[in-house]
Scaffold this active site. Structure first.
Site, PDB file in Angstrom:
ATOM      1  N   GLY A 186      -3.866  17.583  31.555  1.00  0.00           N
ATOM      2  CA  GLY A 186      -5.312  17.407  31.550  1.00  0.00           C
ATOM      3  C   GLY A 186      -5.713  15.947  31.417  1.00  0.00           C
ATOM      4  N   CYS A 187      -6.686  15.695  30.555  1.00  0.00           N
ATOM      5  CA  CYS A 187      -7.216  14.343  30.379  1.00  0.00           C
ATOM      6  C   CYS A 187      -6.199  13.384  29.778  1.00  0.00           C
ATOM      7  CB  CYS A 187      -8.468  14.382  29.494  1.00  0.00           C
ATOM      8  SG  CYS A 187      -9.836  15.322  30.206  1.00  0.00           S
TER       9      CYS A 187
END
Length: 382
Positions: A137-138
């Protein structure tokens, strides 16, 4: 030592402002029992505008996961090559100078990875290593920098290309009506970013140390539910509080390097939301201005997932960089809850910058490379 050179960043042409977002939320969810709360949370993000790959009318429609993933692939192939070319120019390198490509994305899926397509179409050598990362993800922006640092530590003459490709708007799910989903609809944006980590030479952040930290028992705080309709983003209300356990991890890594995390010269932090930056300012005891690069990304582009840290680094360059030897930290946060962190110093000397073709032809065997084609052939292939 490995140097993170200036990133190139591109955002799509379609823009949605904060005012547009609030108006859409009121129109689409007029009867939602927690609409007032969702509107307040969206306003508090401080996101002035975001960029998306489709007009908002098309974004709000859901043609099915298959069609969305086809669009992800088409948009990636249309938009990624340009940022790669610019990132290579920033690093004063060519495609044939790259030894590994790290491609991070959590908003679409391809197999073979886009890395294979890039190697076939942009003049990268056929023995270029591929490292696609899809599930951080981030945090993947920080992880990409760290894995590039690791590779250049193992192979000091190597160069690594990092790419972050995030089309968050393609994950919009009209049936997800939780407050966390409504907030996400007003927070995330689309962007493509690329940067080169040079094993030798280059201007930018000389990477000295990296580390990872996972906060125990938080795996359900940020997650995807994968269904027939695609990726459904799950965001727990406790996510904004993650800096309390993560700030000590930043302090510990810095202390192990002999640095004080609260006394650095620049901070490149994943801008998941304003609370993340506000809390980190408090826990590290540094002024809010220290996070101006991350806040600039959040305000102008929204949360662009793994591309945030690269865009924030770009803003550091655009401000003129830092004094020689200035110390800083780069950190990405994502599902797990995971932190990917690194420490580095600014250099503007560019010692060894350039293609240094003859030397790399001789030393290429250190990374298992065959002799590269002549420069004229490489340029024509771009």
């Amino acid at each position: 030592m490995a140097t993170l050179c200036k990133p190139a960043v591109s955002v799509p042409e379609h823009v949605i402002t904060m005012e547009d977002t609030l108006a859409l939320a009121r129109s689409l969810h007029a009867d939602h029992p927690q609409l007032a709360l969702a509107l307040r949370l969206i306003e508090n993000t401080g996101v002035a505008k975001r960029h998306i790959v489709q007009p908002i009318e098309q974004t709000l429609r859901h043609p099915g996961f298959e069609d969305r993933n086809k669009l992800y692939e088409a948009e990636a192939k249309a938009r990624v090559p340009d940022v790669i070319r610019r990132a290579l120019d920033h690093a004063d390198l060519r495609a044939a100078d790259i030894d590994m490509i790290v491609y991070v994305s959590c908003t679409g899926f391809m197999m073979p990875s886009l890395t294979a397509w890039l190697i076939n179409t942009m003049g990268f050598n056929s023995h270029t290593r591929q490292l696609p990362i899809a599930q951080l993800g981030c945090a993947a922006g920080g992880a990409a920098i760290n894995r590039a640092h690791d590779f250049c530590t193992a192979y000091p003459e190597a160069n690594v290309l990092i790419i972050a490709c995030e089309f968050c708007s393609l994950c919009y799910q009209p049936t997800d009506l939780g407050v966390g989903s409504l907030l996400s609809n007003g927070l995330f944006g689309d962007a493509v970013a690329a940067a080169v980590v040079r094993g030798k030479g280059g201007i930018g952040v000389v990477l000295e140390r990296n580390g990872s930290h996972l906060v125990p028992d938080t795996t359900d705080w940020i997650a995807y539910s994968v269904r027939a309709t695609g990726f459904h983003f799950l965001l727990d209300k406790r996510v904004p509080t993650t800096m309390e356990p993560l700030a000590p991890a930043l302090r510990t890594m810095a202390a192990e390097h002999g640095w004080d995390a609260g006394g650095l010269d620049f901070y490149i932090i994943h801008a998941g939301g304003p609370r993340i930056l506000d809390d980190l300012s408090h826990f590290l005891e540094v002024p809010a201005e220290a996070f101006r690069f991350s806040r600039g990304t959040l305000t102008e582009y929204g949360n662009i997932a793994s591309a945030v840290v690269l865009d924030a680094v770009r803003r550091l360059f655009d401000e003129g960089g830092a004094a020689g030897g200035a110390r800083g930290i780069i950190a990405g946060f994502g599902p797990g809850i995971t932190a990917e962190m690194c420490l580095g110093r600014w250099t503007a000397t560019g010692t060894g910058a350039g293609h240094d073709t003859a030397e790399r032809q001789v030393l290429g065997t250190a990374t298992g490379k065959a002799k590269r084609p002549p420069a004229s052939e490489t340029v024509s292939r771009l």
